[in-house]
Design a protein around this motif. Structure first.
Motif, PDB file in Angstrom:
ATOM      1  N   ALA A   1      -6.235  17.044  13.134  1.00  0.00           N
ATOM      2  CA  ALA A   1      -4.845  17.527  13.183  1.00  0.00           C
ATOM      3  C   ALA A   1      -4.178  17.353  11.823  1.00  0.00           C
ATOM      4  N   LEU A   2      -4.432  16.230  11.183  1.00  0.00           N
ATOM      5  CA  LEU A   2      -3.847  16.005   9.853  1.00  0.00           C
ATOM      6  C   LEU A   2      -4.363  17.023   8.851  1.00  0.00           C
ATOM      7  N   HIS A   3      -5.649  17.329   8.907  1.00  0.00           N
ATOM      8  CA  HIS A   3      -6.203  18.364   8.022  1.00  0.00           C
ATOM      9  C   HIS A   3      -5.545  19.709   8.323  1.00  0.00           C
ATOM     10  N   PHE A   4      -5.362  20.003   9.608  1.00  0.00           N
ATOM     11  CA  PHE A   4      -4.717  21.256  10.013  1.00  0.00           C
ATOM     12  C   PHE A   4      -3.274  21.304   9.497  1.00  0.00           C
ATOM     13  N   TYR A   5      -2.527  20.214   9.681  1.00  0.00           N
ATOM     14  CA  TYR A   5      -1.147  20.163   9.179  1.00  0.00           C
ATOM     15  C   TYR A   5      -1.119  20.422   7.676  1.00  0.00           C
ATOM     16  N   GLU A   6      -2.107  19.875   6.985  1.00  0.00           N
ATOM     17  CA  GLU A   6      -2.149  20.070   5.536  1.00  0.00           C
ATOM     18  C   GLU A   6      -2.421  21.533   5.185  1.00  0.00           C
ATOM     19  N   THR A   7      -3.345  22.181   5.901  1.00  0.00           N
ATOM     20  CA  THR A   7      -3.629  23.594   5.611  1.00  0.00           C
ATOM     21  C   THR A   7      -2.421  24.472   5.913  1.00  0.00           C
ATOM     22  N   LYS A   8      -1.575  24.037   6.832  1.00  0.00           N
ATOM     23  CA  LYS A   8      -0.376  24.803   7.183  1.00  0.00           C
ATOM     24  C   LYS A   8       0.821  24.442   6.308  1.00  0.00           C
ATOM     25  N   GLY A   9       0.633  23.536   5.358  1.00  0.00           N
ATOM     26  CA  GLY A   9       1.711  23.193   4.434  1.00  0.00           C
ATOM     27  C   GLY A   9       2.742  22.240   5.004  1.00  0.00           C
ATOM     28  N   LEU A  10       2.410  21.535   6.081  1.00  0.00           N
ATOM     29  CA  LEU A  10       3.358  20.608   6.707  1.00  0.00           C
ATOM     30  C   LEU A  10       3.332  19.230   6.046  1.00  0.00           C
ATOM     31  N   ILE A  11       2.172  18.825   5.570  1.00  0.00           N
ATOM     32  CA  ILE A  11       2.021  17.582   4.823  1.00  0.00           C
ATOM     33  C   ILE A  11       1.165  17.887   3.599  1.00  0.00           C
ATOM     34  N   SER A  12       1.162  16.963   2.658  1.00  0.00           N
ATOM     35  CA  SER A  12       0.344  17.187   1.464  1.00  0.00           C
ATOM     36  C   SER A  12      -0.315  15.881   1.047  1.00  0.00           C
ATOM     37  N   SER A  13      -1.376  16.030   0.306  1.00  0.00           N
ATOM     38  CA  SER A  13      -2.098  14.869  -0.209  1.00  0.00           C
ATOM     39  C   SER A  13      -2.488  15.154  -1.648  1.00  0.00           C
ATOM     40  N   ARG A  14      -2.914  14.128  -2.298  1.00  0.00           N
ATOM     41  CA  ARG A  14      -3.524  14.309  -3.615  1.00  0.00           C
ATOM     42  C   ARG A  14      -4.989  13.934  -3.434  1.00  0.00           C
ATOM     43  N   ARG A  15      -5.819  14.357  -4.363  1.00  0.00           N
ATOM     44  CA  ARG A  15      -7.245  14.059  -4.301  1.00  0.00           C
ATOM     45  C   ARG A  15      -7.589  13.007  -5.358  1.00  0.00           C
TER      46      ARG A  15
ATOM     47  N   VAL B   1       0.866  -1.181   0.000  1.00  0.00           N
ATOM     48  CA  VAL B   1       0.000   0.000   0.000  1.00  0.00           C
ATOM     49  C   VAL B   1       0.905   1.234   0.000  1.00  0.00           C
ATOM     50  N   HIS B   2       0.843   2.006  -1.078  1.00  0.00           N
ATOM     51  CA  HIS B   2       1.735   3.161  -1.220  1.00  0.00           C
ATOM     52  C   HIS B   2       1.062   4.471  -0.866  1.00  0.00           C
ATOM     53  N   GLU B   3      -0.265   4.480  -0.868  1.00  0.00           N
ATOM     54  CA  GLU B   3      -1.004   5.678  -0.495  1.00  0.00           C
ATOM     55  C   GLU B   3      -1.959   5.330   0.642  1.00  0.00           C
ATOM     56  N   LEU B   4      -2.085   6.264   1.562  1.00  0.00           N
ATOM     57  CA  LEU B   4      -2.916   6.059   2.738  1.00  0.00           C
ATOM     58  C   LEU B   4      -4.104   7.002   2.719  1.00  0.00           C
ATOM     59  N   THR B   5      -5.225   6.512   3.227  1.00  0.00           N
ATOM     60  CA  THR B   5      -6.360   7.399   3.434  1.00  0.00           C
ATOM     61  C   THR B   5      -6.073   8.223   4.682  1.00  0.00           C
ATOM     62  N   VAL B   6      -6.837   9.260   4.902  1.00  0.00           N
ATOM     63  CA  VAL B   6      -6.640  10.079   6.091  1.00  0.00           C
ATOM     64  C   VAL B   6      -6.895   9.246   7.351  1.00  0.00           C
ATOM     65  N   GLY B   7      -7.849   8.320   7.282  1.00  0.00           N
ATOM     66  CA  GLY B   7      -8.120   7.446   8.420  1.00  0.00           C
ATOM     67  C   GLY B   7      -6.954   6.526   8.729  1.00  0.00           C
ATOM     68  N   GLN B   8      -6.342   5.957   7.681  1.00  0.00           N
ATOM     69  CA  GLN B   8      -5.175   5.094   7.880  1.00  0.00           C
ATOM     70  C   GLN B   8      -4.001   5.888   8.443  1.00  0.00           C
ATOM     71  N   LEU B   9      -3.773   7.073   7.902  1.00  0.00           N
ATOM     72  CA  LEU B   9      -2.686   7.909   8.397  1.00  0.00           C
ATOM     73  C   LEU B   9      -2.929   8.288   9.859  1.00  0.00           C
ATOM     74  N   SER B  10      -4.167   8.589  10.191  1.00  0.00           N
ATOM     75  CA  SER B  10      -4.515   8.941  11.561  1.00  0.00           C
ATOM     76  C   SER B  10      -4.285   7.755  12.506  1.00  0.00           C
ATOM     77  N   ALA B  11      -4.803   6.586  12.118  1.00  0.00           N
ATOM     78  CA  ALA B  11      -4.677   5.403  12.965  1.00  0.00           C
ATOM     79  C   ALA B  11      -3.215   5.019  13.179  1.00  0.00           C
ATOM     80  N   ARG B  12      -2.431   5.086  12.135  1.00  0.00           N
ATOM     81  CA  ARG B  12      -1.028   4.659  12.217  1.00  0.00           C
ATOM     82  C   ARG B  12      -0.157   5.693  12.917  1.00  0.00           C
ATOM     83  N   SER B  13      -0.432   6.972  12.724  1.00  0.00           N
ATOM     84  CA  SER B  13       0.417   8.024  13.301  1.00  0.00           C
ATOM     85  C   SER B  13      -0.014   8.421  14.707  1.00  0.00           C
ATOM     86  N   GLY B  14      -1.278   8.166  15.052  1.00  0.00           N
ATOM     87  CA  GLY B  14      -1.788   8.598  16.349  1.00  0.00           C
ATOM     88  C   GLY B  14      -2.283  10.030  16.348  1.00  0.00           C
ATOM     89  N   ALA B  15      -2.214  10.690  15.209  1.00  0.00           N
ATOM     90  CA  ALA B  15      -2.694  12.076  15.100  1.00  0.00           C
ATOM     91  C   ALA B  15      -4.167  12.059  14.693  1.00  0.00           C
TER      92      ALA B  15
END
Length: 181
Positions: free
Chosen positions: A26-40, A8-22
């Motif tokens: 918070a992940l959406h916030f990090y993305e709005t602040k330019g700390l992480i990025s996603s594709r749609r 699995v090379h791409e993660l859903t926001v739920g998978q990223l949340s579950a695995r990272s503990g964030a």
């Protein structure tokens, strides 16, 4: 902790949340602040590259020691080709951040040491207060409590900083009557 198969090379926001503990928020916030990025996806769902796990771990570790998000973003932006930080990056950045952390620890120690003075006064809105206005550095801004954050310049809304090496003034005079209410 949920495991994500290596294929699995791409993660859903739920998978990223579950695995990272964030939290997802918070992940959406990090993305709005330019700390992480996603594709749609075509269905407008976020997909994160696997390396987002390491970026989130880096962000959370830096936050845990008190590094502001703007500083973290600047550090991530300074990496070549927007790559994910590695062990060497962390070692280099943590060394840079150590001086700032030491300065903040020293400031917190001084605040702690003068906390009893403030409790003895009880008002926090004095013209001269050892915690909210050392050396009356911000009295010219008017009445009301303002915590003077050391290291900020005079253009900051908090006003100037006390003279280097000057001991903090203890509250005295008619404005420092104990408040026993």
């Amino acid at each position: 902790m949920p495991q994500i198969p290596f294929e699995v090379h791409e993660l859903t926001v739920g998978q990223l949340s579950a695995r990272s503990g964030a939290a997802v928020s918070a992940l959406h916030f990090y993305e709005t602040k330019g700390l992480i990025s996603s594709r749609r996806t075509a269905g407008n769902q976020r997909r994160y590259d696997r390396d987002a796990l390491r970026r989130v771990a880096f962000i959370r570790a830096a936050q845990r020691v008190g590094i502001p998000l703007a500083t973290i973003r600047d550090a991530l932006d300074g990496l070549p080709d927007g790559r994910t930080p590695n062990r060497e990056d962390w070692a280099r950045l943590s060394e840079l951040w150590r001086e700032e952390l030491d300065r903040r620890i020293e400031q917190l120690g001084r605040l702690r040491d003068h906390l009893d003075d403030c409790i003895g006064c009880g008002c926090l809105s004095l013209k001269s207060c050892v915690l909210s206005n050392p050396d009356d550095a911000i009295g010219r801004l008017g009445s009301g409590s303002r915590l003077l954050v050391e290291g900020r310049g005079p253009s900051d809304s908090q006003g100037g900083r006390p003279a280097a090496g000057a001991p903090p003034r203890t509250p005295d005079g008619p404005d420092c009557a104990p408040n026993f209410s």
